[in-house]
Motif scaffolding. Structure first.
Motif, short mmCIF file in Angstrom:
data_model
loop_
_atom_site.label_atom_id
_atom_site.label_comp_id
_atom_site.label_asym_id
_atom_site.label_seq_id
_atom_site.Cartn_x
_atom_site.Cartn_y
_atom_site.Cartn_z
N PHE A 36 0.82 -1.21 0.00
CA PHE A 36 0.00 0.00 0.00
C PHE A 36 0.85 1.26 0.00
CE2 PHE A 36 -3.28 -2.88 1.37
CZ PHE A 36 -4.43 -2.33 0.84
N LEU A 37 1.86 1.30 0.84
CA LEU A 37 2.55 2.55 1.14
C LEU A 37 3.80 2.79 0.31
CD1 LEU A 37 2.15 2.28 4.99
CD2 LEU A 37 0.71 3.53 3.39
N LYS A 38 4.43 1.75 -0.19
CA LYS A 38 5.60 1.86 -1.07
C LYS A 38 6.75 2.64 -0.42
CE LYS A 38 3.07 0.51 -4.84
NZ LYS A 38 2.05 -0.25 -4.20
N ASN A 39 6.78 2.71 0.90
CA ASN A 39 7.84 3.44 1.60
C ASN A 39 8.13 2.70 2.90
OD1 ASN A 39 8.59 5.39 3.86
ND2 ASN A 39 8.95 6.65 2.05
N THR A 40 9.39 2.32 3.10
CA THR A 40 9.78 1.50 4.24
C THR A 40 9.44 2.17 5.57
OG1 THR A 40 11.57 0.55 2.93
CG2 THR A 40 11.72 0.28 5.31
N ASP A 41 9.80 3.44 5.71
CA ASP A 41 9.54 4.13 6.98
C ASP A 41 8.06 4.21 7.30
OD1 ASP A 41 12.27 4.55 7.38
OD2 ASP A 41 12.24 6.50 6.38
N ASP A 42 7.25 4.55 6.29
CA ASP A 42 5.81 4.63 6.50
C ASP A 42 5.23 3.25 6.84
OD1 ASP A 42 5.99 7.32 5.89
OD2 ASP A 42 5.24 7.10 3.84
N ALA A 43 5.71 2.22 6.15
CA ALA A 43 5.22 0.86 6.39
C ALA A 43 5.58 0.41 7.81
CB ALA A 43 5.79 -0.11 5.36
N GLU A 44 6.79 0.73 8.26
CA GLU A 44 7.19 0.37 9.62
C GLU A 44 6.32 1.08 10.65
OE1 GLU A 44 11.37 1.30 9.68
OE2 GLU A 44 11.93 -0.61 8.75
N ASP A 45 6.03 2.36 10.40
CA ASP A 45 5.17 3.12 11.32
C ASP A 45 3.77 2.51 11.40
OD1 ASP A 45 7.24 4.86 11.84
OD2 ASP A 45 6.46 6.48 10.57
N VAL A 46 3.19 2.23 10.23
CA VAL A 46 1.85 1.65 10.20
C VAL A 46 1.85 0.27 10.84
CG1 VAL A 46 0.07 0.71 8.66
CG2 VAL A 46 0.99 3.00 8.27
N LEU A 47 2.90 -0.52 10.60
CA LEU A 47 3.00 -1.85 11.18
C LEU A 47 3.03 -1.76 12.71
CD1 LEU A 47 3.41 -4.90 10.66
CD2 LEU A 47 5.86 -4.45 10.77
N VAL A 76 -4.22 -3.34 6.85
CA VAL A 76 -4.78 -2.74 5.63
C VAL A 76 -5.51 -1.44 5.97
CG1 VAL A 76 -6.55 -3.05 3.85
CG2 VAL A 76 -4.91 -4.88 4.31
N ASN A 77 -6.37 -1.49 6.98
CA ASN A 77 -7.08 -0.27 7.38
C ASN A 77 -6.13 0.82 7.84
OD1 ASN A 77 -9.60 -1.32 6.75
ND2 ASN A 77 -9.97 -2.08 8.81
N GLY A 78 -5.10 0.44 8.58
CA GLY A 78 -4.10 1.41 9.02
C GLY A 78 -3.37 2.04 7.85
N SER A 79 -3.05 1.23 6.84
CA SER A 79 -2.37 1.73 5.65
C SER A 79 -3.26 2.70 4.88
CB SER A 79 -1.97 0.56 4.73
OG SER A 79 -1.07 -0.30 5.37
N ILE A 80 -4.51 2.35 4.71
CA ILE A 80 -5.44 3.22 3.99
C ILE A 80 -5.65 4.52 4.76
CG2 ILE A 80 -7.85 3.46 3.27
CD1 ILE A 80 -7.73 0.43 2.54
#
Length: 178
Positions: A36-47, A76-80
């Motif tokens: 969804f996010l295509k960015n490591t930092d953003d994905a780590e934060d959402v995770l 998924v909801n967090g990413s969106i």
């Protein structure tokens, strides 16, 4: 150890059980967030936020689906939600400072198939892809698109214009091979 037992231990606030569940699911859920996010930092934060939310709400997990499926829905909801909040910040500036003209000319180079056009649309950034699909393929007008996507009509027009320009570039690349 079975997931059910781990979940029950997590419900009892067992930190070791939480750590085990985290290690079992963190890589897979990171992949979900990255799609969804295509960015490591953003994905780590959402995770991280997703696991916190999951452990805070683990008492709501009833076992009707697997724990992984339940957690994936949270990710998924967090990413969106993250994308929406990031989008809100950028759209507000664009809507207030841009004046967009309607350009209804949609021509495609000869020799481009419908499948190639559909494929090129799929490659557009999400915010442009949705507007282009709704306008071109589904036949919605800007008023309807703004309601569906919860954006202003100006944002719809802007995204359509930009999406169209990117789509035309992608199709030119197919014809001229750049």
């Amino acid at each position: 150890m079975f997931h059910i037992e781990l979940v029950e231990r997590c419900k009892a606030n067992d930190r070791q059980a939480q750590l085990k569940l985290y290690h079992q699911y963190c890589d897979g859920m990171f992949g979900v967030a990255m799609r969804f996010l295509k960015n490591t930092d953003d994905a780590e934060d959402v995770l991280q936020e997703s696991f916190i939310k999951a452990f805070q709400r683990i008492h709501q997990f009833k076992g009707e689906v697997t724990f992984g499926a339940w957690l994936k829905r949270i990710v998924v909801n967090g990413s969106i939600d993250f994308l929406k909040s990031k989008h809100q910040q950028t759209v507000e500036l664009s809507e207030n400072h841009l004046h967009v003209t309607d350009d209804d000319v949609w021509t495609v180079e000869e020799g481009i198939s419908l499948e190639q056009v559909k494929s090129a649309i799929e490659e557009l950034p999400e915010k442009y892809r949705y507007v282009v699909q709704l306008f071109l393929v589904e036949g919605y007008d800007h008023s309807e698109i703004s309601e569906i996507l919860n954006i202003s009509e100006t944002a719809s027009r802007t995204r359509l214009l930009r999406g169209k320009a990117q789509l035309q570039e992608k199709l030119k690349d197919l014809v001229y091979g750049t």
